[in-house]
Design a protein around this motif. Sequence first.
Motif, mmCIF file in Angstrom:
data_model
loop_
_atom_site.group_PDB
_atom_site.id
_atom_site.type_symbol
_atom_site.label_atom_id
_atom_site.label_comp_id
_atom_site.label_asym_id
_atom_site.label_seq_id
_atom_site.Cartn_x
_atom_site.Cartn_y
_atom_site.Cartn_z
ATOM 1 N N THR A 1 -4.859 -14.134 -4.711
ATOM 2 C CA THR A 1 -4.410 -12.737 -4.632
ATOM 3 C C THR A 1 -3.157 -12.496 -5.472
ATOM 4 O OG1 THR A 1 -2.898 -13.051 -2.755
ATOM 5 C CG2 THR A 1 -5.231 -12.665 -2.239
ATOM 6 N N GLU B 1 -9.823 -7.918 -5.717
ATOM 7 C CA GLU B 1 -8.816 -7.631 -4.702
ATOM 8 C C GLU B 1 -9.266 -8.235 -3.370
ATOM 9 O OE1 GLU B 1 -8.620 -3.377 -4.641
ATOM 10 O OE2 GLU B 1 -10.781 -3.216 -4.481
ATOM 11 N N ASN C 1 -1.526 -5.952 -5.860
ATOM 12 C CA ASN C 1 -2.518 -6.606 -5.014
ATOM 13 C C ASN C 1 -1.934 -7.057 -3.680
ATOM 14 O OD1 ASN C 1 -4.667 -6.559 -7.009
ATOM 15 N ND2 ASN C 1 -3.461 -8.090 -8.109
ATOM 16 N N SER D 1 -6.115 -2.254 -3.956
ATOM 17 C CA SER D 1 -5.031 -2.444 -4.912
ATOM 18 C C SER D 1 -4.864 -1.181 -5.736
ATOM 19 C CB SER D 1 -5.341 -3.627 -5.834
ATOM 20 O OG SER D 1 -4.381 -3.705 -6.879
ATOM 21 N N SER E 1 -1.065 1.008 -2.609
ATOM 22 C CA SER E 1 -1.944 -0.091 -2.228
ATOM 23 C C SER E 1 -1.960 -0.235 -0.710
ATOM 24 C CB SER E 1 -1.476 -1.400 -2.865
ATOM 25 O OG SER E 1 -1.507 -1.323 -4.271
#
Length: 385
Positions: A104, A272, A134, A278, A162
């Motif tokens: 990630t 993601e 992310n 994200s 996000s």
Amino acid sequence: MRYLLSAPHMSGKEQEYIKEVFKSNFIAPLGEFVDKFEDSIKQYTKSKNALALNSGTAALHLALRVSGVKEGDIVLASSFTFIASVAPIRYLKAKPVFIDCDETYGIDPSLLKKAINESEKKPKALILTHLYGNSAKMKEIINLCKENDIVLIEDAAEALGSFYDKKSLGTFGTFGVYSFNGNKIITTSGGGMLVSDDEKALQKARFYSTQAREKCLHYEHLDYGYNYRLSNVLGAIGVAQMEILEERVKKKRQIYEWYKEFLDGYLNFFDELANSRSNRWLSTATIDFSEKDLFKFEKKEYASAVDVKINPKIQKIIKDLKDNDIESRPMWKAMHLQKVFEGELAYLNSNSQGFFENGICLPSSTVMQKDDVKLVSEIIIKSIG
């Protein structure tokens, strides 16, 4: 046309709101639009409190200080990040312990657990960076912080817009930090925001951000503070930018999907995290480095300025793009590889070094159209050969 990595993109309302500021003559300090900007962040993120500041770095500094971090305290931190995420640890003369990343780009929870268990004394805080927009693996990280009474500070400087489990990144920890630097998904030219559901802690940060002035007729100080607040002019820009945040997120995500469409089979893209969204602040990819290359080993060592070399293919892509007036750059060089942090403890799995050596940040400005992304992609394909 020149293609920038992430250019500012105004909504059209900024000058109108700035005009109101000038009409009121309330340029600084603070003012109506700073309050409105804070309110818009609270409304969007569902955080209970927000404090507008002159940078995300200032917000991280205040979060650490309000958390009680002092000289000699241990602060765990993402290694795969920009230096502004961790420099405030040094401001307070605390000791950083760097943790490598997983797929990630965020902290690897297994290494975090190892670092906590092996720590010579209880870590005071964790600065977790949500890189390139992310989400890190929040469930595991939150549980580790709660079990060990560690203050979680989310560096969501790149991650406004996000979400993880339908909750805004930056609102899981005791503190969250956003940046409005010129290249972020929305910008005030420079600025930051500290958010927290802990009203008392946020009020303490507010106190420190305005020179720690006591409530007296004169200037009385029992403690020291900083000149960290945002001006009303920049607050006006922020209000206008917040009005189009979702449009910018939608476009950033579209750009990412266009790159995947055009560059499939040439570059590797990392998905993601499940149950997250994200903002795809920057579209990133790798060459000669995919999921099979992750987690080569786990080890504890001391940070040193290792002579890591960027993949020649990445260097060639960046040069070829530059020759066509297109900006790109490698991914962040991890903090445990930086000379300034030499000798600090680090828990590593080789991932951040792999991303740095083999990764690229692609132009992701929200003014780009599909034909622009296609043009950039065609140059990359030709460069790879």
